[in-house]
Design an enzyme around this catalytic site. Structure first.
Site, PDB file in Angstrom:
ATOM      1  N   LYS A 107       0.850  -1.183   0.000  1.00 34.76           N
ATOM      2  CA  LYS A 107       0.000   0.000   0.000  1.00 34.76           C
ATOM      3  C   LYS A 107       0.882   1.227   0.000  1.00 34.76           C
ATOM      4  CE  LYS A 107      -4.483   0.672  -0.080  1.00 34.76           C
ATOM      5  NZ  LYS A 107      -5.418  -0.141  -0.858  1.00 34.76           N
ATOM      6  N   GLY A 220     -20.636   6.496   1.797  1.00 33.54           N
ATOM      7  CA  GLY A 220     -19.703   6.744   0.702  1.00 33.54           C
ATOM      8  C   GLY A 220     -20.441   6.792  -0.614  1.00 33.54           C
ATOM      9  N   GLY A 222     -18.192   7.305  -3.587  1.00 34.99           N
ATOM     10  CA  GLY A 222     -17.104   7.275  -4.549  1.00 34.99           C
ATOM     11  C   GLY A 222     -17.288   6.104  -5.490  1.00 34.99           C
ATOM     12  N   ASN A 223     -16.193   5.683  -6.091  1.00 31.08           N
ATOM     13  CA  ASN A 223     -16.254   4.652  -7.111  1.00 31.08           C
ATOM     14  C   ASN A 223     -16.861   3.345  -6.588  1.00 31.08           C
ATOM     15  OD1 ASN A 223     -15.392   3.831  -9.889  1.00 31.08           O
ATOM     16  ND2 ASN A 223     -14.246   2.322  -8.725  1.00 31.08           N
TER      17      ASN A 223
END
Length: 430
Positions: A107, A220, A222-223
């Protein structure tokens, strides 16, 4: 990042420690697997548009690569921390293992706010990050990807910088999440959200609950959340509420429609960071409520698809008695000290590193396509993705039933044993 007082890396270690004890993992292996193998902390000087130079702090952490090259996204976030990146790299190891793809966990992150940076400043930051790290990343060692507030353009700048530094050779498999036509895979945009729904669909099937009889609330937009919500409503489910961050006033809001949210309609009034326009939403008939209201809705399914540490003992009492399933589209949205409360209530959890493994699985597909220079059509990508996610779910669910354990514990059992086996075969730990 979620400011809850919880340390995500300590959470990740606590989850690991509990399962390591259950499966009788020897102490040497435990000590090795509860820490990252490699960490890189870098300072990145960037010439800003006003002529000043600002130095940004960046990280790249590889938790374990016994099963294959490290794999994991790069986050841009003003509250990024090394411990968040450590936790995410560890979860990526288990995610790749439970999905049974030949990659390890990595990450990256940079402490910055791209919402307040020009495109030129973002490009210089991306290239500076790669200049600082390029000897330690690459298609056969550690393969980055997009994550929170990064996108395919950021990945392409990073790829271009890497290829320049290594001698103008072409290494499209060095990074994933690239634009289609530039080494990106069809289906990658939808992959994480669709993967969430592939696992939820299978869970509802074995629970004998028709998707069309269920309601959900999402955190959320987002994507991940967008495409999960799209597929969920396409399958017949009803989204009652969506919570997201407002980039203008730095506050979260919940958008509710008890008759069901129109997901394409909400997408049409959100910005590129997933913020829904409040005034336009009100004009379309949505209630605009405080950000934590998503958790309090009388729905069958809660889908935290934003950041970590969102479901804690402090807020658990707000969850409706109607909730049957927590579908973890985010990484680490539930704290370990909340798991016993969830178990006691009888709520079924689709654990994060199983539920959201669709993204890394499709990233693996992209890497394979780049390395062989042959690209599949979208239907083939999504067919392979659904098969992989379904197989992973069935393995975890069957073990949970066989051992009478929480699905999170079953997923960890499978993942940890696969990684430990690889470590032993390599002779790293006897």
């Amino acid at each position: 990042m979620a400011n809850t007082g919880y340390n995500p890396f300590e959470n990740a270690q606590a989850q690991f420690d509990g399962v390591a004890e259950t499966i009788g993992l020897d102490q040497g292996m435990r000590d090795f697997l509860r820490q990252p193998m490699k960490e890189y902390h870098v300072s990145i000087p960037v010439k800003m548009d006003d002529g000043t130079t600002k130095t940004f702090k960046g990280f790249r952490i590889r938790h374990n690569d016994a099963r294959g090259p490290g794999k994991g996204g790069i986050r841009f976030h003003p509250e990024e921390t090394a411990d968040t990146v450590r936790a995410l790299s560890m979860w990526m190891t288990w995610k790749c293992a439970v999905a049974d793809i030949p990659l390890g966990g990595g990450k990256g992150g940079i402490i910055c706010d791209p919402r307040e940076m020009s495109l030129g400043e973002q490009e210089r930051l991306c290239r500076g990050y790669i200049r600082a790290l390029y000897p330690n990343i690459g298609p056969f060692s550690d393969v980055p990807a997009p994550d929170v507030m990064t996108n395919n353009q950021h990945m392409l700048w990073m790829l271009d910088e890497y290829e320049t530094l290594v001698g103008n050779a072409r290494f499209p498999g060095m990074i994933t999440g690239k634009p289609v036509g530039m080494g990106g895979s069809l289906g990658r945009t939808e992959a994480t959200g669709y993967g969430v729904m592939y696992t939820l669909k299978e869970l509802l099937r074995v629970m004998k609950i028709p998707v069309g009889d269920t309601t959900a609330s999402f955190q959320g937009f987002g994507n991940v959340a967008e495409y999960a919500a799209r597929m969920y409503t396409d399958l017949g489910g009803k989204v009652i509420a969506v919570s997201c961050w407002d980039n203008t006033d730095k506050t979260a809001y919940t958008f509710r429609n008890v008759n069901g949210c129109n997901i394409p309609e909400l997408v049409s009034i959100k910005d590129k960071f997933g913020s829904i326009d409040k005034e336009k939403a009100k004009g379309l008939g949505y209630e605009v409520l405080p950000g934590d209201e998503w958790l309090k809705q009388d729905v069958d399914i809660l889908a935290p698809c934003a950041l970590e540490n969102q479901i804690t003992p402090a807020v658990f009492g707000n969850i409706s008695q109607k909730v049957k399933i927590i579908c973890e589209g985010a990484n680490g949205p539930t704290t370990p000290d909340c798991d016993p409360l969830i178990k006691e209530r009888g709520i079924v959890v689709l654990p994060d590193f199983l539920c959201n493994a669709g993204g890394v699985t499709c990233s693996y597909f992209e890497q394979v396509q780049c390395n062989i220079n042959y690209f599949w059509d979208k239907s083939e990508v999504l067919e392979k993705l659904e098969r992989k996610m379904t197989e992973a779910f069935q393995g975890v669910y069957n073990l949970a039933q066989e051992k009478n354990v929480y699905m999170r514990d079953a997923a960890y059992m499978i993942a940890i044993e696969r990684v430990a086996h690889a470590v032993k075969l390599r002779g790293w730990v006897s």
